[in-house]
Design a protein around this motif. Structure first.
Motif, mmCIF file in Angstrom:
data_model
loop_
_atom_site.group_PDB
_atom_site.id
_atom_site.type_symbol
_atom_site.label_atom_id
_atom_site.label_comp_id
_atom_site.label_asym_id
_atom_site.label_seq_id
_atom_site.Cartn_x
_atom_site.Cartn_y
_atom_site.Cartn_z
ATOM 1 N N VAL A 54 -20.418 14.320 40.584
ATOM 2 C CA VAL A 54 -19.762 13.034 40.362
ATOM 3 C C VAL A 54 -18.569 13.278 39.443
ATOM 4 O O VAL A 54 -18.726 13.760 38.328
ATOM 5 N N LEU A 55 -17.393 12.963 39.934
ATOM 6 C CA LEU A 55 -16.190 13.129 39.133
ATOM 7 C C LEU A 55 -16.148 12.046 38.053
ATOM 8 O O LEU A 55 -16.642 10.942 38.265
ATOM 9 N N PRO A 56 -15.529 12.319 36.927
ATOM 10 C CA PRO A 56 -15.521 11.335 35.831
ATOM 11 C C PRO A 56 -14.614 10.131 36.062
ATOM 12 O O PRO A 56 -14.427 9.322 35.170
ATOM 13 N N GLN A 57 -14.094 9.949 37.259
ATOM 14 C CA GLN A 57 -13.194 8.836 37.541
ATOM 15 C C GLN A 57 -13.872 7.476 37.427
ATOM 16 O O GLN A 57 -13.214 6.465 37.204
ATOM 17 N N ASN A 58 -15.206 7.424 37.581
ATOM 18 C CA ASN A 58 -15.919 6.155 37.453
ATOM 19 C C ASN A 58 -15.946 5.664 36.011
ATOM 20 O O ASN A 58 -16.173 4.499 35.752
ATOM 21 N N MET A 59 -15.768 6.568 35.076
ATOM 22 C CA MET A 59 -15.708 6.288 33.638
ATOM 23 C C MET A 59 -16.975 5.643 33.086
ATOM 24 O O MET A 59 -16.927 4.906 32.113
ATOM 25 N N VAL A 60 -18.104 5.880 33.719
ATOM 26 C CA VAL A 60 -19.395 5.426 33.214
ATOM 27 C C VAL A 60 -20.282 6.656 33.171
ATOM 28 O O VAL A 60 -20.466 7.324 34.192
ATOM 29 N N THR A 61 -20.817 6.983 31.992
ATOM 30 C CA THR A 61 -21.593 8.209 31.866
ATOM 31 C C THR A 61 -22.895 7.997 31.109
ATOM 32 O O THR A 61 -23.035 7.050 30.338
ATOM 33 N N MET B 236 -18.054 18.330 50.250
ATOM 34 C CA MET B 236 -17.497 19.453 49.502
ATOM 35 C C MET B 236 -16.894 19.024 48.157
ATOM 36 O O MET B 236 -16.539 19.877 47.368
ATOM 37 N N VAL B 237 -16.775 17.725 47.899
ATOM 38 C CA VAL B 237 -16.324 17.239 46.597
ATOM 39 C C VAL B 237 -17.541 16.693 45.860
ATOM 40 O O VAL B 237 -17.856 17.154 44.765
ATOM 41 N N ASN B 238 -18.226 15.722 46.468
ATOM 42 C CA ASN B 238 -19.418 15.137 45.862
ATOM 43 C C ASN B 238 -20.708 15.755 46.404
ATOM 44 O O ASN B 238 -21.663 15.935 45.655
ATOM 45 N N ILE B 239 -20.738 16.046 47.686
ATOM 46 C CA ILE B 239 -21.953 16.577 48.320
ATOM 47 C C ILE B 239 -21.716 18.038 48.678
ATOM 48 O O ILE B 239 -20.855 18.356 49.495
ATOM 49 N N ILE C 14 -21.960 4.267 45.327
ATOM 50 C CA ILE C 14 -22.173 4.564 46.745
ATOM 51 C C ILE C 14 -20.989 5.274 47.399
ATOM 52 O O ILE C 14 -21.130 5.842 48.473
ATOM 53 N N MET C 15 -19.827 5.265 46.756
ATOM 54 C CA MET C 15 -18.651 5.919 47.330
ATOM 55 C C MET C 15 -18.543 7.395 46.937
ATOM 56 O O MET C 15 -17.601 8.069 47.328
ATOM 57 N N ASP C 16 -19.509 7.913 46.201
ATOM 58 C CA ASP C 16 -19.538 9.336 45.876
ATOM 59 C C ASP C 16 -20.192 10.085 47.036
ATOM 60 O O ASP C 16 -21.277 10.643 46.926
#
Length: 128
Positions: free
Chosen positions: A24-31, A45-48, A39-41
């Protein structure tokens, strides 16, 4: 209640030979200690990440290798192809304006595999 999924979660595909991982890239800004998934992750090859070897006959590489081996199933390296988002997610909890990903959600691979969460990457946050 389900578990909230975050980066580092372990995934499995019904046609894969090995487990994969959710990034999961940090673009969601919730950690939590890792970024939380929505659901959009679902980007291949980027998320999966790949699941080792694929044994789905819907995968053109597997079909051609099997034909070359005179019909003996010949698994080929997995390259996930996921066009649709994870479903159903948790519609009452939003992460970056999209439903949060919970551990009961599934993602479909275009080659017929069903990708599901084996380990959500954390065990303290529950979502409906």
């Amino acid at each position: 209640m389900g578990q909230l999924v975050c980066g580092g979660a372990m995934l499995k595909c019904s046609f894969g030979a090995a487990p994969g991982m959710l990034t999961v890239l940090p673009q969601n800004m919730v950690t939590t200690s890792m970024p939380i998934a929505n659901i959009m992750d679902n980007k291949p090859m980027v998320n999966i990440t790949p699941f080792g070897m694929c044994s789905s006959m819907a995968n053109p590489m597997v079909a051609s290798a099997t034909a070359a081996a005179f019909g003996a199933l010949t698994p080929m390296p997995c390259i996930p192809v996921t066009a649709a988002p994870w479903a159903p997610g948790s519609p009452t909890v939003l992460v970056a304006n999209m439903p949060a990903l919970n551990n009961s959600s599934k993602c479909m691979c275009n080659w017929g595999g069903i990708i599901e969460v084996v380990n959500p990457g954390q065990v303290t946050i529950q979502v409906p």
